[in-house]
Design a protein around this motif. Structure first.
Motif: not given
Length: 148
Positions: A76-77, A81-84, A119-124, A138-139
């Motif tokens: 879960d991107i 991100r929210e965690d970091l 899409t899997t592998y598609g968000s960063f 990478q999600e």
């Protein structure tokens, strides 16, 4: 024969600053070794990862901050991100690549927001440690066949 990727070396200029940063990420502090001649090695493992990082003095001749493109796979991107960000890390906005495949080097080809179809592998998203060593979130929600 299995070849299991286990460790990567991260070149840093200030070991104690790097220790503080990677502890802030919540990564497991595995070990620290030192000798009387200035050699010092520190190892951390990202949460849920079988692979670790090491850094220190006398472990790399690479320039501090020269590691890039190290990927942390998350399911879960947005939550990652929210965690970091909650840990005080400066993280880029979520993006996808204009090709819809894999991201380009640096910030070239970035399109704002997650992949429209998720899409899997598609968000960063990306961030750097205090020396500039570059990490990429990478999600991945469904692995390609043969991947664990």
């Amino acid at each position: 024969m299995d070849y299991k990727f286990e460790v990567t070396v991260i070149p840093v200029s200030d070991i104690d600053r790097a220790v503080h940063f990677y502890k802030t990420l919540g990564w497991r502090f595995d070990a620290e070794f030192a000798d009387d001649e200035g050699y010092r090695l520190v190892q951390f493992t990202p949460t849920g990862s079988p692979a670790s990082i090491i850094f220190g003095s006398g472990v790399s001749n690479a320039a501090p901050g020269s590691a890039e493109g190290m990927h942390l796979i998350v399911d879960d991107i947005e939550a990652a991100r929210e965690d970091l960000v909650g840990r005080g890390v400066q993280v880029s906005e979520i993006f996808h690549d204009k090709t819809g495949v894999f991201h380009h080097a640096g910030t070239v080809g970035r399109v704002a927001g997650p992949d429209a179809a998720r899409t899997t592998y598609g968000s960063f998203a990306s961030f750097s440690d205090p020396d500039g060593n570059g990490w990429v979130l990478q999600e991945v929600t469904t692995r390609l066949p043969g991947r664990v």
